[in-house]
Design a protein around this motif. Structure first.
Motif, PDB file in Angstrom:
ATOM      1  N   PHE A   1      -6.820  -0.089 -11.071  1.00  0.00           N
ATOM      2  CA  PHE A   1      -5.555   1.082 -11.317  1.00  0.00           C
ATOM      3  C   PHE A   1      -6.098   1.911  -9.617  1.00  0.00           C
ATOM      4  N   GLY A   2      -5.513   1.484  -8.577  1.00  0.00           N
ATOM      5  CA  GLY A   2      -6.125   1.849  -7.283  1.00  0.00           C
ATOM      6  C   GLY A   2      -5.320   2.968  -6.580  1.00  0.00           C
ATOM      7  N   THR A   3      -5.459   4.008  -5.751  1.00  0.00           N
ATOM      8  CA  THR A   3      -4.383   4.903  -5.422  1.00  0.00           C
ATOM      9  C   THR A   3      -3.631   4.259  -4.558  1.00  0.00           C
ATOM     10  N   THR A   4      -3.708   3.552  -3.576  1.00  0.00           N
ATOM     11  CA  THR A   4      -2.687   2.588  -2.952  1.00  0.00           C
ATOM     12  C   THR A   4      -2.262   1.331  -3.228  1.00  0.00           C
ATOM     13  N   ASN A   5      -3.051   0.519  -4.009  1.00  0.00           N
ATOM     14  CA  ASN A   5      -2.988  -0.700  -4.507  1.00  0.00           C
ATOM     15  C   ASN A   5      -4.034  -0.892  -6.116  1.00  0.00           C
ATOM     16  N   CYS A   6      -3.493  -2.119  -6.020  1.00  0.00           N
ATOM     17  CA  CYS A   6      -3.926  -2.315  -7.734  1.00  0.00           C
ATOM     18  C   CYS A   6      -3.623  -3.356  -8.188  1.00  0.00           C
TER      19      CYS A   6
ATOM     20  N   GLN B   1       0.624 -12.594  -5.177  1.00  0.00           N
ATOM     21  CA  GLN B   1       0.131 -11.739  -4.644  1.00  0.00           C
ATOM     22  C   GLN B   1      -0.757 -11.129  -5.635  1.00  0.00           C
ATOM     23  N   THR B   2      -1.815 -10.864  -5.120  1.00  0.00           N
ATOM     24  CA  THR B   2      -2.853 -10.718  -5.998  1.00  0.00           C
ATOM     25  C   THR B   2      -3.070  -9.374  -6.207  1.00  0.00           C
ATOM     26  N   THR B   3      -2.954  -8.564  -5.464  1.00  0.00           N
ATOM     27  CA  THR B   3      -2.461  -6.595  -5.584  1.00  0.00           C
ATOM     28  C   THR B   3      -0.952  -6.804  -4.955  1.00  0.00           C
ATOM     29  N   PHE B   4      -0.761  -5.528  -5.069  1.00  0.00           N
ATOM     30  CA  PHE B   4       0.606  -4.904  -4.923  1.00  0.00           C
ATOM     31  C   PHE B   4       0.272  -3.257  -5.046  1.00  0.00           C
ATOM     32  N   PRO B   5       1.553  -2.849  -4.139  1.00  0.00           N
ATOM     33  CA  PRO B   5       1.220  -0.593  -4.206  1.00  0.00           C
ATOM     34  C   PRO B   5       1.537   0.233  -4.508  1.00  0.00           C
TER      35      PRO B   5
ATOM     36  N   GLY C   1     -10.454   1.807  -0.645  1.00  0.00           N
ATOM     37  CA  GLY C   1     -10.024   1.189   0.421  1.00  0.00           C
ATOM     38  C   GLY C   1      -9.559   2.947   0.763  1.00  0.00           C
ATOM     39  N   HIS C   2      -8.497   3.412  -0.183  1.00  0.00           N
ATOM     40  CA  HIS C   2      -7.941   4.518   0.405  1.00  0.00           C
ATOM     41  C   HIS C   2      -9.620   5.907  -0.024  1.00  0.00           C
TER      42      HIS C   2
END
Length: 215
Positions: A12-17, A36-40, A207-208
């Motif tokens: 659970f990222g800040t920009t994508n997950c 897609q394997t990630t999404f915003p 990334g973020h």
């Protein structure tokens, strides 16, 4: 004999997950509807509709005032927190002070002004992840392991659990992101043979966080 629980893992990222599942000795990353394997980690409130992920990102330029992102940065923080103050000057959406100094996102939804907490917005993203996983695995999903930044304090970690609960998920464990990277390497390392012991240095290159540091 106790039945083994099959949990999904959520980065659970800040920009994508992204979401994955460990099955038959390997980790499979689950694709969303766009393959897609990630999404915003974005949510758009569009009229009476709530849109999450890539569709929300597509709406951003047309509906910036009601497109919400970066909510992970608000989790467990007060409205007076320095990080929240900086964000309020950058975000196109409005963040206001709620009860007990809780930051609340104020948007237009269903023809009325509404306020949502960061936990509620994050829950919308987590519910979307849950739906994607259930569609791919063809079964109901309840248990999950979620990654969090190593610097997250007790309040921030509790906020992640609260968001997951709202989304209908049971958090079996919160795992620090660098440890999650290490575990992922360890699970995959069995594929490779090595005759001599060696030390491996593993980076969690967020990334973020990297972008924020550079800027």
């Amino acid at each position: 004999m106790n039945q083994v629980k099959r949990a999904i893992g959520i980065d659970f990222g800040t920009t994508n997950c992204c979401v994955g599942v460990y099955d038959k000795g390997r980790i499979d990353i689950i694709e969303n509807e766009q393959r897609q394997t990630t999404f915003p980690c974005m949510v758009t409130f569009f009229g009476r509709e709530i849109v999450v992920g890539e569709a929300a990102k597509d709406q951003f330029t047309r509906n910036p005032r009601n497109t919400v992102f970066d909510m992970k940065r608000l989790l467990g923080r007060g409205f007076s927190d320095g990080v929240v103050k900086i964000g309020r000057n950058r975000w196109p959406f409005r963040v206001v002070r709620g009860k007990n100094d809780k930051p609340m996102v104020e948007i237009m939804f269903n023809g009325a002004q509404r306020r949502f907490s960061a936990e509620e917005i994050c829950a919308m993203v987590l519910h979307k992840i849950k739906t994607i996983a259930e569609s791919c695995l063809n079964r109901k999903v309840k248990d999950t392991v979620i990654t969090v930044p190593a610097y997250f304090n007790i309040e921030q970690r509790q906020a992640v659990k609260e968001a997951a609960t709202i989304a209908g998920l049971h958090v079996m464990q919160l795992m620090d992101e660098p440890i999650a990277a290490l575990v992922a390497y360890g699970l995959d390392a069995a594929t490779y043979s090595c005759s001599t012991p060696k030390k491996i240095l593993i980076f969690d290159l967020g990334g973020h966080s990297l972008f924020s540091t550079i800027n």
